[in-house]
Motif scaffolding. Sequence first.
Motif, PDB file in Angstrom:
ATOM      1  N   GLN A  20       0.764  -1.137   0.103  1.00  0.00           N
ATOM      2  CA  GLN A  20       0.084   0.024  -0.108  1.00  0.00           C
ATOM      3  C   GLN A  20       0.692   1.238  -0.061  1.00  0.00           C
ATOM      4  N   LYS A  21       1.993   1.316   0.743  1.00  0.00           N
ATOM      5  CA  LYS A  21       2.857   2.394   0.787  1.00  0.00           C
ATOM      6  C   LYS A  21       3.638   2.627  -0.532  1.00  0.00           C
ATOM      7  N   ALA A  24       0.810   4.292  -2.660  1.00  0.00           N
ATOM      8  CA  ALA A  24       0.685   5.696  -2.199  1.00  0.00           C
ATOM      9  C   ALA A  24       1.619   6.530  -2.637  1.00  0.00           C
ATOM     10  N   ARG A  25       2.870   6.122  -2.837  1.00  0.00           N
ATOM     11  CA  ARG A  25       4.078   6.795  -3.168  1.00  0.00           C
ATOM     12  C   ARG A  25       3.772   7.313  -4.562  1.00  0.00           C
ATOM     13  N   VAL A  29      -0.115  10.058  -2.497  1.00  0.00           N
ATOM     14  CA  VAL A  29      -1.434  10.115  -1.281  1.00  0.00           C
ATOM     15  C   VAL A  29      -0.700   9.428  -0.351  1.00  0.00           C
ATOM     16  N   SER A  30      -1.307   9.319   0.896  1.00  0.00           N
ATOM     17  CA  SER A  30      -1.010   8.893   1.961  1.00  0.00           C
ATOM     18  C   SER A  30      -1.214   7.114   1.967  1.00  0.00           C
ATOM     19  N   SER A  31      -0.623   6.385   2.714  1.00  0.00           N
ATOM     20  CA  SER A  31      -1.005   5.108   2.818  1.00  0.00           C
ATOM     21  C   SER A  31      -2.444   4.825   3.137  1.00  0.00           C
ATOM     22  N   SER A  32      -2.862   5.734   4.187  1.00  0.00           N
ATOM     23  CA  SER A  32      -4.113   5.416   4.792  1.00  0.00           C
ATOM     24  C   SER A  32      -5.322   5.720   3.586  1.00  0.00           C
ATOM     25  N   ILE A  33      -5.154   6.589   2.601  1.00  0.00           N
ATOM     26  CA  ILE A  33      -6.121   6.726   1.617  1.00  0.00           C
ATOM     27  C   ILE A  33      -6.031   5.349   0.543  1.00  0.00           C
ATOM     28  N   ILE A  34      -5.132   4.793   0.384  1.00  0.00           N
ATOM     29  CA  ILE A  34      -4.767   3.384  -0.296  1.00  0.00           C
ATOM     30  C   ILE A  34      -5.556   2.101   0.670  1.00  0.00           C
ATOM     31  N   SER A  35      -5.240   2.370   1.674  1.00  0.00           N
ATOM     32  CA  SER A  35      -6.084   1.428   2.633  1.00  0.00           C
ATOM     33  C   SER A  35      -7.729   1.618   2.662  1.00  0.00           C
ATOM     34  N   ASN A  48      -7.550   9.549  -9.547  1.00  0.00           N
ATOM     35  CA  ASN A  48      -6.820   8.442  -8.972  1.00  0.00           C
ATOM     36  C   ASN A  48      -7.332   7.146  -9.534  1.00  0.00           C
TER      37      ASN A  48
END
Length: 97
Positions: A20-21, A24-25, A29-35, A48
């Motif tokens: 996810q990181k 996100a990179r 965006v942040s990893s929490s958004i992908i989560s 996106n």
Amino acid sequence: MIKDLPEKLKALRAKHNLSQKDVARKLNVSSSIISGYETGERTPSTENILALSRLYHCSTDFLLGNNTQNSSVVLNTDGLSDEQIHALLILIETMKA
């Protein structure tokens, strides 16, 4: 929420061996958004969705549930000029005939 999108995103990420990181990179965006995308708590913006389709080499129709199979081929045209892209489109249409 877009039907089956969370499951598709998880499966595509695993298929491409990305965390996810990593995703996100690449989307900035942040990893929490992908989560959130993968749990169905968040819905990706149009921008996106396009970025995810490029990252995973699939159509936006596939991600959005407009077809059940990812049968379309996505060509990476990064670095090609408009003229080169146009030439490829003509070649593809010629081959279909």
